[in-house]
Design an enzyme around this catalytic site. Sequence first.
Site, PDB file in Angstrom:
ATOM      1  N   HIS A 215     -10.850  -1.825   4.470  1.00  0.00           N
ATOM      2  CA  HIS A 215     -10.591  -1.549   5.958  1.00  0.00           C
ATOM      3  C   HIS A 215     -11.296   0.100   6.214  1.00  0.00           C
ATOM      4  O   HIS A 215     -11.272   0.253   7.179  1.00  0.00           O
ATOM      5  CB  HIS A 215      -9.169  -1.329   6.157  1.00  0.00           C
ATOM      6  CG  HIS A 215      -8.578  -0.542   5.281  1.00  0.00           C
ATOM      7  ND1 HIS A 215      -8.293  -0.694   3.885  1.00  0.00           N
ATOM      8  CD2 HIS A 215      -8.092   0.782   5.591  1.00  0.00           C
ATOM      9  CE1 HIS A 215      -7.791   0.451   3.332  1.00  0.00           C
ATOM     10  NE2 HIS A 215      -7.607   1.509   4.130  1.00  0.00           N
ATOM     11  N   ASP A 216     -12.068   0.469   5.000  1.00  0.00           N
ATOM     12  CA  ASP A 216     -12.485   1.643   5.242  1.00  0.00           C
ATOM     13  C   ASP A 216     -14.105   1.536   5.333  1.00  0.00           C
ATOM     14  O   ASP A 216     -14.843   2.733   5.731  1.00  0.00           O
ATOM     15  CB  ASP A 216     -12.257   2.686   4.349  1.00  0.00           C
ATOM     16  CG  ASP A 216     -10.774   3.264   4.316  1.00  0.00           C
ATOM     17  OD1 ASP A 216     -10.203   3.330   3.282  1.00  0.00           O
ATOM     18  OD2 ASP A 216     -10.107   3.122   5.436  1.00  0.00           O
TER      19      ASP A 216
ATOM     20  N   ASP B 100       0.592  -1.016  -0.184  1.00  0.00           N
ATOM     21  CA  ASP B 100      -0.025  -0.072  -0.044  1.00  0.00           C
ATOM     22  C   ASP B 100       0.684   1.171  -0.038  1.00  0.00           C
ATOM     23  O   ASP B 100       1.731   1.493   0.842  1.00  0.00           O
ATOM     24  CB  ASP B 100      -1.094   0.105   1.155  1.00  0.00           C
ATOM     25  CG  ASP B 100      -2.158   0.677   1.099  1.00  0.00           C
ATOM     26  OD1 ASP B 100      -3.048   0.167   1.659  1.00  0.00           O
ATOM     27  OD2 ASP B 100      -2.143   1.925   0.206  1.00  0.00           O
TER      28      ASP B 100
ATOM     29  N   ASP C 149      -2.804   4.706  -2.556  1.00  0.00           N
ATOM     30  CA  ASP C 149      -3.700   5.337  -1.671  1.00  0.00           C
ATOM     31  C   ASP C 149      -4.308   6.827  -2.381  1.00  0.00           C
ATOM     32  O   ASP C 149      -3.206   7.711  -2.831  1.00  0.00           O
ATOM     33  CB  ASP C 149      -3.240   5.622  -0.421  1.00  0.00           C
ATOM     34  CG  ASP C 149      -4.239   6.012   0.714  1.00  0.00           C
ATOM     35  OD1 ASP C 149      -5.280   5.472   1.049  1.00  0.00           O
ATOM     36  OD2 ASP C 149      -3.875   7.167   1.508  1.00  0.00           O
TER      37      ASP C 149
ATOM     38  N   GLU D  91      -6.542   3.771  -5.921  1.00  0.00           N
ATOM     39  CA  GLU D  91      -7.611   4.087  -4.851  1.00  0.00           C
ATOM     40  C   GLU D  91      -8.126   5.384  -5.486  1.00  0.00           C
ATOM     41  O   GLU D  91      -7.398   6.266  -5.230  1.00  0.00           O
ATOM     42  CB  GLU D  91      -7.755   4.164  -3.466  1.00  0.00           C
ATOM     43  CG  GLU D  91      -8.874   4.358  -2.820  1.00  0.00           C
ATOM     44  CD  GLU D  91      -8.577   4.777  -1.282  1.00  0.00           C
ATOM     45  OE1 GLU D  91      -7.553   5.634  -1.089  1.00  0.00           O
ATOM     46  OE2 GLU D  91      -9.637   4.827  -0.388  1.00  0.00           O
TER      47      GLU D  91
HETATM   48  O1  TEU Z   1      -9.062   6.303   2.145  1.00  0.00           O
HETATM   49  C1  TEU Z   1      -9.353   7.395   1.441  1.00  0.00           C
HETATM   50  C2  TEU Z   1     -10.706   7.632   1.955  1.00  0.00           C
HETATM   51  O2  TEU Z   1     -11.121   8.710   1.242  1.00  0.00           O
HETATM   52  C3  TEU Z   1     -11.381   7.017   2.885  1.00  0.00           C
HETATM   53  O3  TEU Z   1     -11.064   7.152   4.130  1.00  0.00           O
HETATM   54  C4  TEU Z   1     -12.961   7.571   2.759  1.00  0.00           C
HETATM   55  O4  TEU Z   1     -12.737   9.102   3.189  1.00  0.00           O
HETATM   56  C5  TEU Z   1     -13.578   7.361   4.131  1.00  0.00           C
HETATM   57  O5  TEU Z   1     -13.354   5.859   4.306  1.00  0.00           O
HETATM   58  C6  TEU Z   1     -15.065   7.634   4.133  1.00  0.00           C
HETATM   59  O6  TEU Z   1     -15.680   6.979   3.098  1.00  0.00           O
HETATM   60  C7  TEU Z   1      -7.613   5.959   2.108  1.00  0.00           C
HETATM   61  C8  TEU Z   1      -7.337   4.959   3.053  1.00  0.00           C
HETATM   62  O7  TEU Z   1      -7.765   3.725   2.623  1.00  0.00           O
HETATM   63  C9  TEU Z   1      -7.701   5.347   4.409  1.00  0.00           C
HETATM   64  O8  TEU Z   1      -7.689   4.220   5.477  1.00  0.00           O
HETATM   65  C10 TEU Z   1      -6.980   6.451   4.827  1.00  0.00           C
HETATM   66  O9  TEU Z   1      -7.565   6.969   6.309  1.00  0.00           O
HETATM   67  C11 TEU Z   1      -6.953   7.445   4.037  1.00  0.00           C
HETATM   68  O10 TEU Z   1      -6.617   7.160   2.602  1.00  0.00           O
HETATM   69  C12 TEU Z   1      -6.051   8.683   4.215  1.00  0.00           C
HETATM   70  O11 TEU Z   1      -4.783   8.110   3.963  1.00  0.00           O
END
Ligand code: TEU
Length: 552
Positions: free
Chosen positions: A324-325, A96, A197, A250
């Site tokens: 994970h989000d 990642d 990311d 992403e």
């Molecule tokens: O996530 C980007 C992101 O936009 C998500 O965190 C989203 O805003 C949130 O889930 C609401 O839908 C990436 C990574 O996957 C996340 O874990 C990080 O927190 C974020 O970027 C910052 O690096």
Amino acid sequence: MSNFHDKVVYQVYPKSFKDSNGDGIGDLRGVIEKLAYLADLGVDMLWLNPFFTSPQNDNGYDISNYKEIDPLFGTMADFEELVHKAEALGMEIMLDMVLNHSSTEHEWFQKALAGDKEYQDYYYLRPAQENGDLPTNWESKFGGPSWSKFGQTDLYYMHLFDPTQADLNWHNPKVREELHQVVNFWLNKGVKGFRFDVINLIGKSTTELVDDLTGNGKPLYTDQPIVHDYLKEMNQATFGRVADTVTVGEMSSTTIENCVLYSNPTREELSMAFSFHHLKVDYVDGEKWSLMPFDFLALKNILNDWQTGMSEGDGWNALFWNNHDQPRAISRFADPVNYHSESATLLAQTIHLLRGTPYIYQGEELGMTNPDYEAIEDFMDIETHNAYRELQEKGLSESEAMAIIREKSRDNNRTPMQWTDEEHAGFTTGTPWLKVVDNYREINVAKEVAKGSIFSYYQRLIQLRKELPIIANGSYEGLLLEHPSVYAYARHLDGETVLVFNHFYAEPVTIQVPEEYLNRSSRYLIGNGQERELTSSLTLAPYETIAFYLDA
Ligand code: TEU
Ligand code: CA
């Protein structure tokens, strides 16, 4: 056809996968311990969320050293052993790469704070506006403004996420060179995949940064055309020089048109793209922190539009329900209480037979669910705690805010992997950093692999993608587009057809199979209900998914 089209990726969230040393935090040696399990599932590539040196404000997405392993997760020797042992089992590693921003504890930011002009240009530093307002009105995705005071100066630095995550200035060729070196460092360790990311946010406006007169700034920093130039440059300077690497971007708040450009192979940018529109169909007016039953018709229309649009432009979708989000999809789009196995296998089959690369998020192959934590103290995610505070600032009661948090928190998918029915689900001999879901005695690897329902279903779907070229390389056609509870589609290749019917509700339903498929020789392929023939009327049981293969 690209050689990755028959591959399946498994996402390991190391912090919650397996703890090998009893400190309650998952680690790389824990992943090594479970490689045989992953090989048995049959996956080809393991995407590991960040385990680089980090203050852990955003669970490792705030990186202070891109080329070091955080001691929380182990050592570089552990990582090299992991790569070696995974490859011996036929699995490659995807890392990642969090390149849109660094931790404010990174030495680059620290040197900038110390007054080093060269490093100050690694970030976005701007003075307040004439009228005293922050440099722009852009909002952080974690709530609040996207600018914070830059040390003792009269400048501010940009952070689209947490204030400890400072956005890197990709317009600076030195920054791009540094980041290319990071990717090449891990390529030299034998890494064959990269997940980038929020990579479509690296463009920002190349001219002056200005207020977004329409809203929160998204249009001014998302999918800027220059992102394509930076991706192509990175491709040519790093992973594009190593055969058979797989890359996925992403893409936050993106479009089909841009994802075609990001992933069409002739453009030499990325292999594929994650988009999230299908995971916003239970957002009220696009607001994540809200509650409503998911809109099934919107869900199937988005899946259908993206399949159609990406096929037409020869783009390539990353196919997923979970990461994970996100909350657990089984808790969000189906009924794990009354139809556990059916719900899990319905969701699996719906995406695994589509055109694209399927991603399995740890625990999905068991039907793991949301934890339904009671108290806000049970949650660890920074975004969740910010939302809990902001919801109450907007006037919601504590219980109203908690009801939303329980459904939408990112911690829903970050609970420890449920290996056995022993204490802490066999994840740790210590105290888990995040509480185990209390259904672990019923839902765990030992039970699933023995019972062989959901786990073995995933094994068969993964195998099918390798056995039948039509799944990896066939075209896509949406069917029954108006149906209110069934998402149906056809895949076609050289005259062959696969028909897939996915019923997302508990009320049995009878559908009419399009006439054109009835006079062809067909056979049952795979399903989570009764094996049967393809007939003009097809009655689908609760959460039933069924697929048929039709000869050329
Ligand atoms: O996530 C980007 C992101 O936009 C998500 O965190 C989203 O805003 C949130 O889930 C609401 O839908 C990436 C990574 O996957 C996340 O874990 C990080 O927190 C974020 O970027 C910052 O690096
Ligand atoms: Ca540990």
